[in-house]
Every structure is written in C-alpha cells, then in structure tokens.
Write an enzyme that holds these catalytic residues in place. Structure first.
Site, short mmCIF file in Angstrom:
data_model
loop_
_atom_site.label_atom_id
_atom_site.label_comp_id
_atom_site.label_asym_id
_atom_site.label_seq_id
_atom_site.Cartn_x
_atom_site.Cartn_y
_atom_site.Cartn_z
CB SER A 105 17.96 109.03 87.52
OG SER A 105 17.63 110.15 86.74
CG ASP A 155 18.50 107.50 79.19
OD1 ASP A 155 17.79 108.54 79.18
OD2 ASP A 155 18.96 107.01 80.23
CG HIS A 186 16.32 108.14 82.39
ND1 HIS A 186 17.68 108.35 82.24
CD2 HIS A 186 16.03 108.61 83.64
CE1 HIS A 186 18.18 108.93 83.32
NE2 HIS A 186 17.19 109.09 84.19
#
Length: 207
Positions: A105, A155, A186
C-alpha cells in the site's frame, strides 16, 4: 529513519539480495518481517518506518485526500529514503546494488516512487497493492528490472485500471512486470505473498 536491520545468513557471492521492507499506512517497521521470512529467509533485511504521521499513523509521505498524493512531499520523502539506503549500506555493509523493495500500500507507493525518480535505486521490487505515484513525468531506464505487482480485482483503493496503468508505465521504461491478481480488495493475502515468493525465487535469487 527509524528502522530494523537483520543481517543475512550468507555472505559474498552466495548472499541473497537485501530486502527493503516498507509498511502500509499506520504500520511500523515490524509489520512486514513475516513477509521477509516467506519471500527470502536468507536475505539481510532493512525494515523502515515512515517519517510522516497522519492522525498518529506512520506513512512514508503526505497525502491531500484519500488517493491524492502530496507530490512535493512525495518527491522529498523519496529522496530521503534513497539517501537513507545509501547511508545504511555503508553502515551495515550490504550490497547497495542488490536491494529489492517489498512494500504494501503506502509502502508500495514509495517503492514505486523510487523506481520513478532514482535510476538504479532498486534491483527489483515486490509491490503489494500500489498506485501510480506520479503522472506526466519521464521515467528512468529500467532495462530488464524485475517487478512484481500484487493486486485485487475488487480493490476500491487501487482499482484494476490503475494497476494496469502502473504496469504500462513501468513496462514502457523497460521493466519486466508481472501482475498477480487476487479476487479480493486491498487486503494482503497469504496466497498473494506466496505468489510473490515464488516469483522472487524465479527472478531474483542468485542474480
């Protein structure tokens, strides 16, 4: 930068690349240590904590809103991380030319930004759920640079279209990009990490 360094279990020509671990928003330098064990247990590990706080949560650079990066800060923090890698390699004695980033991320975004802004900063990258760090900039030549992207078909933070855009930008600069898709959002799944580990063994071990 606050960090953890763990030496590798082999040296010289037998040494695996050093893994640079970069956590997601709200994480710490402890978060991705289990990934290093799964991906390359013999590697030296440099796990770094982001220097920016967002509502008390560590990050590697500021953002203006969800999914909207503060590009000025991104460029500044990317150079900060790049310089730290140079210093850490001298301090700990690892091969600066053989560093593979493993980011999730926000950590994947700063790793991608290293690729976008600093030629030769990494010898490879495993990017779990990254976004495109910047648009409209010229990328360094990445001839043959191996990059793994882990992505989720559902996502909402990093939509599949953005994954494909990032793949196209990196491939256009010469990188060899492999995208692994998961049918989730995610979150980082064990199957995604296992796919990254297999890819790493095939593309980066003993290189």
């Amino acid at each position: 930068m606050k960090h953890i360094f763990k030496p590798g279990s082999a040296s010289g020509e037998a040494a695996a690349p050093t893994l640079l671990l970069l956590h997601g928003t709200g994480g710490t330098e402890q978060d991705l240590l289990p990934l290093a064990e799964m991906i390359s247990p013999t590697s030296a590990v440099l796990s770094v904590r982001g220097n920016v706080l967002e509502n008390g949560m560590p990050r590697f650079f500021r953002r203006l809103a969800m999914g909207v990066f503060d590009e000025e800060d991104l460029v500044l923090r990317t150079k900060e991380l790049h310089d730290f890698l140079d210093e850490a390699s001298e301090q700990y004695g690892f091969d600066r030319g053989r560093v593979v980033a493993v980011g999730y991320s926000n950590g994947a975004n700063i790793a991608a930004s290293l690729l976008f802004h600093h030629a030769g900063a990494l010898s490879g990258a495993i990017l779990h759920h990254p976004m495109v760090p910047r648009r409209g900039v010229s990328l360094p030549v990445m001839a043959g640079l191996p990059v793994f992207i882990g992505a989720g078909r559902n996502d909402a933070m990093c939509r599949p279209e953005e994954t494909e855009e990032l793949k196209g930008l990196l491939s256009g600069a010469g990188a060899q990009v492999h995208v692994h898709w998961e049918p989730y959002g995610h979150q980082l799944t064990e199957t995604e990490v296992q796919a990254a580990a297999e890819w790493y063994r095939n593309h980066l071990l003993n290189t």
